[in-house]
Each structure stands twice: as C-alpha cells, then as structure tokens.
Scaffold this active site. Structure first.
Site, mmCIF file in Angstrom:
data_model
loop_
_atom_site.group_PDB
_atom_site.id
_atom_site.type_symbol
_atom_site.label_atom_id
_atom_site.label_comp_id
_atom_site.label_asym_id
_atom_site.label_seq_id
_atom_site.Cartn_x
_atom_site.Cartn_y
_atom_site.Cartn_z
ATOM 1 N N ASN A 123 -6.850 0.458 -7.061
ATOM 2 C CA ASN A 123 -7.992 -0.711 -6.770
ATOM 3 C C ASN A 123 -8.574 -0.405 -5.307
ATOM 4 O OD1 ASN A 123 -7.352 -1.733 -9.337
ATOM 5 N ND2 ASN A 123 -6.052 -3.307 -8.324
ATOM 6 N N HIS A 172 -10.463 -5.651 -7.188
ATOM 7 C CA HIS A 172 -8.932 -6.540 -7.558
ATOM 8 C C HIS A 172 -8.329 -5.766 -6.391
ATOM 9 C CE1 HIS A 172 -5.963 -8.691 -9.506
ATOM 10 N NE2 HIS A 172 -6.826 -9.252 -10.421
ATOM 11 N N HIS A 229 -3.303 1.678 -2.219
ATOM 12 C CA HIS A 229 -1.699 1.919 -2.988
ATOM 13 C C HIS A 229 -2.078 2.292 -4.526
ATOM 14 C CE1 HIS A 229 -3.561 -2.274 -2.589
ATOM 15 N NE2 HIS A 229 -3.049 -2.449 -3.887
HETATM 16 P P1 5GP Z 1 -3.760 -4.750 -5.332
HETATM 17 O O1 5GP Z 1 -4.275 -5.883 -6.006
HETATM 18 O O2 5GP Z 1 -4.319 -4.702 -3.741
HETATM 19 O O3 5GP Z 1 -4.254 -3.599 -5.967
HETATM 20 O O4 5GP Z 1 -2.285 -5.047 -5.193
HETATM 21 C C1 5GP Z 1 -1.486 -5.555 -4.186
HETATM 22 C C2 5GP Z 1 -0.150 -5.516 -4.710
HETATM 23 O O5 5GP Z 1 0.796 -5.501 -3.515
HETATM 24 C C3 5GP Z 1 0.268 -6.795 -5.707
HETATM 25 O O6 5GP Z 1 0.571 -6.186 -6.850
HETATM 26 C C4 5GP Z 1 1.196 -7.346 -4.914
HETATM 27 O O7 5GP Z 1 2.089 -8.098 -5.923
HETATM 28 C C5 5GP Z 1 1.753 -6.201 -4.053
HETATM 29 N N1 5GP Z 1 2.208 -6.939 -2.678
HETATM 30 C C6 5GP Z 1 1.653 -7.725 -1.838
HETATM 31 N N2 5GP Z 1 2.517 -7.978 -0.651
HETATM 32 C C7 5GP Z 1 3.586 -7.314 -0.983
HETATM 33 C C8 5GP Z 1 4.466 -7.129 -0.001
HETATM 34 O O8 5GP Z 1 4.919 -7.657 0.944
HETATM 35 N N3 5GP Z 1 5.727 -6.570 -0.532
HETATM 36 C C9 5GP Z 1 5.471 -5.721 -1.847
HETATM 37 N N4 5GP Z 1 6.704 -4.964 -2.238
HETATM 38 N N5 5GP Z 1 4.545 -5.899 -2.503
HETATM 39 C C10 5GP Z 1 3.463 -6.630 -2.230
#
Ligand code: 5GP
Ligand code: ZN
Length: 146
Positions: free
Chosen positions: A92, A98, A105
C-alpha cells in the site's frame, strides 16, 4: 538509509523487537503483529522510504525472492491449482491506499478461507476501448521520454 523516528527502521536495527524470519543484506521479513490470517508476514527493504518509488531498484529486486521463499515455509507453494489455498501479496502507498506505516512494506497474506486473510474491494469500471486507447497513447509517449 534509515529514519530515526520510523518504527520499521527501528525493527531492522533491533531497537524494537520483532518475530524475524529472514534477513538479507537488503531486506528484512517478520511476522505482522496484527495478522489478517495466520502466517501474515511483512517484507521490508533495509532502505527507508515511504512509497515504492522512493526505494532503490536493488532493494526492490531482493524482495520478491524473499517472498517466494516465505511461500515455501508457509506451504503456500504446494497448491498449484487455482482452487483451494492461495495468498495475496499487497503493498500500500499513502493513507488513501490504506498505508499506515510510512516505510515500504510488502504484505504476504495467506488466504485459506473466505473469512480470514485479505478482503478485496474491486470496483471495476465498464470496458471503454476509446478511453483506454487514448490513455495508452499518452502513457507510451511519456514512457518514451523516461
Ligand atoms: P499498512 O496498512 O501500512 O499497509 O500495514 C501496516 C502493517 O504493519 C499492519 O498490518 C500492522 O499490523 C503492521 N504493524 C504495525 N506496527 C507494527 C509493529 O510494531 N510490528 C509489527 N510486526 N507489525 C506492525
Ligand atoms: Zn523506515
């Protein structure tokens, strides 16, 4: 390149703990702490950048083989048929798309049943060949100048 305030840069440096799975000179893979399904993994470049276009090609080229390796450890590679267990690879960019964490990532999200894993909204528009043709011409002209 690293950002002192970035949570994922801190994870790479070990300043914040993570359930690390794979580390290469260019990438880092670890379990998502709020998984959409069991085995939800994040793969990140070891180069801080918020969006895909901010990341060097060499980091991007390292990531898909890491994801491929992870499909094997999750046994997602065992089903070569269209039906049954599958998976989504998701990346994303921007809040509207999102993105919550501003370090690129790639999500690897197993899809084993309709309820868990990624739910996808797909608001497809009707096919319009005139519109597509115009857009195609425009993009080809821009691509030739890149
Ligand atoms: P996005 O919505 O930005 O594509 O996804 C961010 C992802 O990072 C989410 O699935 C969330 O659960 C994960 N996430 C956020 N903070 C942390 C963290 O401190 N450690 C880990 N392992 N995952 C994280
Ligand atoms: Zn970062």
């Amino acid at each position: 390149m690293s950002s002192a305030s970035c949570i994922f840069c801190k994870i790479i440096k070990g300043e914040i703990p993570s359930f690390k799975l794979i580390e290469t000179p260019l990438s880092f893979a670890f379990l998502d702490i709020q998984p959409l399904s069991e085995g939800h993994i994040l793969v990140i470049p070891k180069h801080h950048g918020a969006k895909l276009h901010n990341i060097p090609d060499e980091n991007l080229a390292d990531i898909l083989p890491v994801i491929k390796k992870l499909t094997k450890v999750l046994k997602l590679d065992e089903n070569d048929t269209p039906e049954g267990t599958g998976y989504n690879v998701l990346q994303n960019n921007g809040r509207i798309a999102h993105q919550e964490v501003d370090h690129v990532h790639f999500h690897l999200i197993p899809k084993v049943d309709p309820k868990t894993g990624l739910g996808v909204g797909w608001p497809a528009q009707a096919t319009d060949f005139d519109k597509l043709g115009k857009l195609h011409k425009e993009l080809i002209e821009k691509l030739e100048k890149l």
